[in-house]
Motif scaffolding. Structure first.
Motif, PDB file in Angstrom:
ATOM      1  N   SER A 487       0.817  -1.216   0.000  1.00  0.00           N
ATOM      2  CA  SER A 487       0.000   0.000   0.000  1.00  0.00           C
ATOM      3  C   SER A 487       0.849   1.265   0.000  1.00  0.00           C
ATOM      4  O   SER A 487       0.299   2.380   0.012  1.00  0.00           O
ATOM      5  N   SER A 490       0.623   4.901  -3.087  1.00  0.00           N
ATOM      6  CA  SER A 490      -0.643   5.514  -2.663  1.00  0.00           C
ATOM      7  C   SER A 490      -1.306   6.367  -3.729  1.00  0.00           C
ATOM      8  O   SER A 490      -2.398   6.868  -3.515  1.00  0.00           O
ATOM      9  N   ASP A 492      -2.768   6.890  -7.754  1.00  0.00           N
ATOM     10  CA  ASP A 492      -3.272   6.106  -8.876  1.00  0.00           C
ATOM     11  C   ASP A 492      -3.431   7.013 -10.095  1.00  0.00           C
ATOM     12  O   ASP A 492      -3.648   8.223  -9.970  1.00  0.00           O
ATOM     13  N   GLU A 638     -13.080   8.111 -11.509  1.00  0.00           N
ATOM     14  CA  GLU A 638     -12.600   6.999 -10.709  1.00  0.00           C
ATOM     15  C   GLU A 638     -12.963   5.644 -11.328  1.00  0.00           C
ATOM     16  O   GLU A 638     -12.205   4.684 -11.221  1.00  0.00           O
ATOM     17  N   THR A 714      -4.426   7.798   4.622  1.00  0.00           N
ATOM     18  CA  THR A 714      -4.536   6.502   3.971  1.00  0.00           C
ATOM     19  C   THR A 714      -5.763   5.792   4.490  1.00  0.00           C
ATOM     20  O   THR A 714      -6.019   5.693   5.678  1.00  0.00           O
ATOM     21  N   ASP A 715      -6.495   5.263   3.560  1.00  0.00           N
ATOM     22  CA  ASP A 715      -7.746   4.601   3.903  1.00  0.00           C
ATOM     23  C   ASP A 715      -7.794   3.276   3.196  1.00  0.00           C
ATOM     24  O   ASP A 715      -7.344   3.130   2.091  1.00  0.00           O
ATOM     25  N   THR A 716      -8.315   2.277   3.792  1.00  0.00           N
ATOM     26  CA  THR A 716      -8.389   0.947   3.211  1.00  0.00           C
ATOM     27  C   THR A 716      -9.740   0.757   2.570  1.00  0.00           C
ATOM     28  O   THR A 716     -10.745   0.525   3.213  1.00  0.00           O
ATOM     29  N   GLY A 718     -11.891   2.645   1.212  1.00  0.00           N
ATOM     30  CA  GLY A 718     -12.999   3.556   1.373  1.00  0.00           C
ATOM     31  C   GLY A 718     -13.772   3.350   2.646  1.00  0.00           C
ATOM     32  O   GLY A 718     -14.742   4.029   2.906  1.00  0.00           O
ATOM     33  N   ASP A 741     -12.467  10.292  -3.053  1.00  0.00           N
ATOM     34  CA  ASP A 741     -11.068   9.892  -3.080  1.00  0.00           C
ATOM     35  C   ASP A 741     -10.950   8.430  -2.644  1.00  0.00           C
ATOM     36  O   ASP A 741     -11.671   7.968  -1.759  1.00  0.00           O
ATOM     37  N   ARG A 742     -10.051   7.712  -3.285  1.00  0.00           N
ATOM     38  CA  ARG A 742      -9.800   6.296  -2.998  1.00  0.00           C
ATOM     39  C   ARG A 742     -10.898   5.379  -3.507  1.00  0.00           C
ATOM     40  O   ARG A 742     -10.897   4.175  -3.221  1.00  0.00           O
ATOM     41  N   LEU A 745      -9.343   2.546  -5.719  1.00  0.00           N
ATOM     42  CA  LEU A 745      -8.796   1.395  -4.994  1.00  0.00           C
ATOM     43  C   LEU A 745      -9.905   0.497  -4.475  1.00  0.00           C
ATOM     44  O   LEU A 745      -9.761  -0.735  -4.425  1.00  0.00           O
ATOM     45  N   TRP A 746     -11.011   1.100  -4.074  1.00  0.00           N
ATOM     46  CA  TRP A 746     -12.165   0.305  -3.639  1.00  0.00           C
ATOM     47  C   TRP A 746     -12.713  -0.528  -4.796  1.00  0.00           C
ATOM     48  O   TRP A 746     -13.102  -1.689  -4.619  1.00  0.00           O
TER      49      TRP A 746
END
Length: 779
Positions: A487, A490, A492, A638, A714-716, A718, A741-742, A745-746
């Motif tokens: 991770s 970070s 994308d 996204e 940093t978030d895992t 979402g 945001d993120r 990744l979700w």
């Protein structure tokens, strides 16, 4: 009884005399035969001159082109002479002993069978037909139309194919069968593909190949079919295969040009291989290996018997008693790998070259090379990180580039691939990774590709790259951290397709050269029926070319069509890459460059959720009237790289129109409502679900939940905590951009199937808290 024996004895005497006369004539004929005189050469002629004269004479005396009554006999003499002089060992035996090493009876019998199309002899093999009219050993080489187009044609770009055209009742095919078997036993272990086509069963394939008589022999290289026109002997078939290969596959290397040959890796972007051997001609096995890896490695040949190669042999300490292969990469003073064996085998040579196809730090010159060096991640345990150096071609970048090469040579790990690009040559890629910046110094970026659509995660090494010890230490620490925590990447981005830096001019020239050779060969040997496909192609191209010119010349240039308004406006930084679809799919916009987003209303609720097809998922964004435009732009950005997936659908739900749907859904699923500060009616805060994204599986009745992110932490996936969202006031919650945001990744975790799934007993009804919601207009 004695009277009967006397005539028999007389007959036996006359038969013996006749045999002696025939044998004496044969011996005299053999003694009078001189291959040098037939070809008009002296004993000092070189092998290249022998081959050149033979080709000229065989075209001149070919029975199909020469009407002279003695043309066929002369053609046989020319062929027999080349059999002796065309082979180095046979020529040496003839110069010493005045004869060939093979059995003369076999040669005499073979001489009568040179021109098998017009004459052939019968023997006992004609009356011992095997079952199905062919030898069982040929069954593994049989080709059909589908197999030829799916296997042979694509594979012919890596190795040549030798194909025999035969049939069950082809008597002349028996004459060439022994020679064909010898050629197959010799050429197949070297890497030549073998095929047999039965014209009686594969008429469609025979028409595609342009063959209408048996027996015939064809060669296939780079998808191009060439007909074999010479007499069927093993040496001719071997030479035919060698002539099929492209020119300049292997370069002759001596003391004068080896420095430039090895130093061209910077321009060619490929390693170099040198083969040291004692034979003057390049071995066919080495040419076939060079053809198989022509796109990856440059091949050179060093003749150890020449005085011009003595310095080269001494510098690399070459053993002259066995063939030796040296492979060089960026270091031209020391080979990267070496192999030495008396009997070089095809598998050994191919494995040796295949393990060294790339430089230590290759330059990304096209998308195909990028896909091979930095493959897309498929599983968690098969990660491939690409350490990319963005640099320039100016002299000021040379020290940093050399330092990067030194660092890569000392950090050889399977999980890491070191590459570099020139910023001027690959501007779109550099702009996507550097955010449209044009740095004055080199920059190192570590990235991992995630999807075929160009989705990638990356991180730039802080401080740039100038090759100092501090830069090497900092890069080494970040690579170690990356292997412990993936991770760490970070950021994308969606990477564009790389520009193809390889000039297509040389490819066009080589292709045109091959086709001109084919046309010239067909004009010499083929009839008009075999020439029709090529002539038809030429005249069709000329007709299209001149037809287009004529139509444009006579067209009325004054009539111009009124400018039409484009259906889809160009994408800019301020315009979203999405298209709103009406509930009725009467006119759907093209999928290219757009994300199709449908509003979830009373009309589309049943089809898009309740009765969604098995395996399909609807990704729904929750928004309001005030945040609609900002959220849709961010949402489209996204999920754009996932829009090509056929099982994903993208929608949005207006919370101002259907305010009770989200609370009803969360109340029916306690696992999803846990930790959500808006789900409790006693929280004392208004229920705001703006920015939530749900992946709904209507068939299996479960969903995955993405909660909005309000900070840059940093978030895992979402799943943000409530504490992070409570640090913002109501005004910041109304902003659309930061909430998603993120989300990319979700979506990655959604595609991998690693997100938690929340089951529901049933889907709640879609209430309407505002006047009737009309279908969304189509933009």
């Amino acid at each position: 009884m004695g009277g009967l024996c006397r005539p028999l004895q007389v007959s036996m005497v006359w038969l013996a005399v006749l045999l002696l006369l025939l044998l004496g004539e044969t011996v005299n004929t053999a003694q009078e035969f001189d291959p040098y005189r037939v070809l008009g050469l002296t004993k000092s002629a070189g092998q290249a001159e022998v081959k050149k004269v033979y080709k000229r004479l065989v075209r001149e005396w070919h029975p199909d082109k020469n009407n002279d009554p003695g043309a066929e006999d002369m053609f046989i003499k020319i062929t027999k002479s080349y059999e002796i002089l065309g082979n180095v060992e046979r020529r040496a035996n003839y110069d010493r002993y005045g004869q060939m090493e093979e059995n003369k009876q076999g040669q005499h019998q073979q001489g009568f069978n040179r021109h098998f199309h017009n004459s052939f002899y019968f023997d006992e093999s004609f009356f011992n037909f095997p079952r199905s009219g062919r030898d069982f050993s040929d069954s593994k080489y049989l080709l059909d139309h589908a197999g030829f187009n799916s296997k042979v044609l694509p594979d012919s770009f890596k190795r040549p194919y030798l194909i025999k055209i035969t049939s069950e009742w082809c008597f002349a095919c028996v004459h060439i069968e022994p020679v064909w078997r010898e050629a197959v036993q010799e050429l197949e272990p070297l890497g030549v593909g073998i095929g047999i086509v039965d014209i009686g069963y594969e008429r469609r394939l025979a028409n595609q190949l342009g063959v209408h008589r048996t027996p015939s022999i064809l060669g296939v290289v780079n998808g191009r079919v060439t007909v074999f026109h010479y007499s069927v002997v093993r040496e001719h078939l071997r030479q035919f295969v060698e002539d099929l290969l492209p020119q300049r596959l292997v370069e002759k290397v001596t003391d004068k040009n080896y420095v430039s040959f090895l130093g061209s890796w910077h321009v060619e972007n490929n390693p170099s291989v040198l083969l040291f051997d004692q034979v003057p001609a390049v071995p066919l096995l080495y040419k076939l290996t060079a053809f198989a890896f022509k796109d990856y490695v440059r091949f050179g040949y060093v003749d150890q018997g020449l005085t011009e190669t003595s310095r080269l042999l001494h510098q690399f300490n070459i053993n002259s008693y066995a063939p030796t292969m040296l492979l060089f990469k960026e270091n031209t003073e020391q080979p990267a790998d070496i192999i030495q064996a008396k009997g070089m085998k095809r598998q050994i040579m191919e494995e040796f070259v295949s393990n060294n196809k790339y430089l230590c730090v290759p330059r990304l010159v096209n998308q195909h090379l990028f896909d091979e060096l930095c493959p897309i991640k498929q599983f968690h345990r098969r990660r491939k990180y690409c350490v990319l150096l963005i640099t320039g071609e100016e002299p000021g970048f040379v020290p940093g580039n050399q330092a990067f090469l030194t660092f890569a040579s000392s950090n050889t790990k399977d999980v890491l691939r070191f590459t570099y690009v020139y910023q001027r040559q690959q501007q779109p890629l550099c702009q996507a990774l550097l955010h449209n910046q044009a740095p004055l110094f080199a920059q190192v970026v570590v990235l991992e590709r995630r999807s075929p659509g160009g989705k990638a995660v990356y991180r730039s090494v802080i401080g740039g790259w100038n090759g100092s010890d501090d830069d090497k230490t900092r890069l080494h620490e970040q690579l170690e951290l990356l292997q412990r925590d993936p991770s760490y990447l970070s950021y994308d981005a969606t990477l564009p397709e790389l520009n193809n830096e390889l000039s297509p001019v040389s490819l066009w020239i080589n292709a045109a050269y091959d086709y001109f050779l084919q046309i010239y060969d067909d004009l010499l040997f083929s009839n008009w029926r075999e020439m029709m496909p090529i002539l038809s192609l030429i005249f069709s191209a000329l007709f299209i070319l001149f037809g287009t010119v004529i139509i444009q010349a006579f067209s009325d240039s004054g009539e111009e069509k009124p400018p039409q308004k484009p259906k889809n406006p160009p994408k800019t930084e301020d315009s979203p890459v999405f298209t709103l679809l009406s509930p009725h799919p009467a006119s759907r916009p093209p999928k290219k460059d757009f994300v199709e987003v449908t509003e979830l209303t009373n009309i589309t609720y049943i089809s898009n959720l309740v009765k969604l097809r098995p395996g399909h998922i609807n990704v729904v964004l929750v928004l309001t009237d005030t945040s609609k435009n900002a959220l849709l732009r961010k949402y489209a950005k996204e999920v754009f790289s996932f829009s090509g997936t056929q099982t994903l659908h993208f929608s949005f739900l207006n919370a101002d129109k259907h305010s009770q749907w989200m609370p009803s859904l969360l109340e029916s699923c306690p696992t999803a409502a846990r930790g959500d500060e808006y789900s409790s009616p006693f929280s004392g805060r208004p229920r705001d679900f703006t920015g939530h994204v749900l992946a709904l599986n209507g068939h299996k009745k479960y969903f995955c939940l993405f909660r909005p992110v309000f900070t840059g932490d940093t978030d895992t996936g979402g799943e943000s905590s409530s504490s992070s969202s409570s640090s913002f006031d109501e005004g910041s919650r109304r902003k659309g951009g930061g909430r998603l945001d993120r989300l990319g990744l979700w979506m990655e975790r959604l595609m991998e199937g690693t997100l938690p799934r929340h089951s529901v007993p049933g889907w709640p009804g879609l209430d309407t808290t505002s006047p009737s919601s009309s279908p969304a207009p189509q933009n």
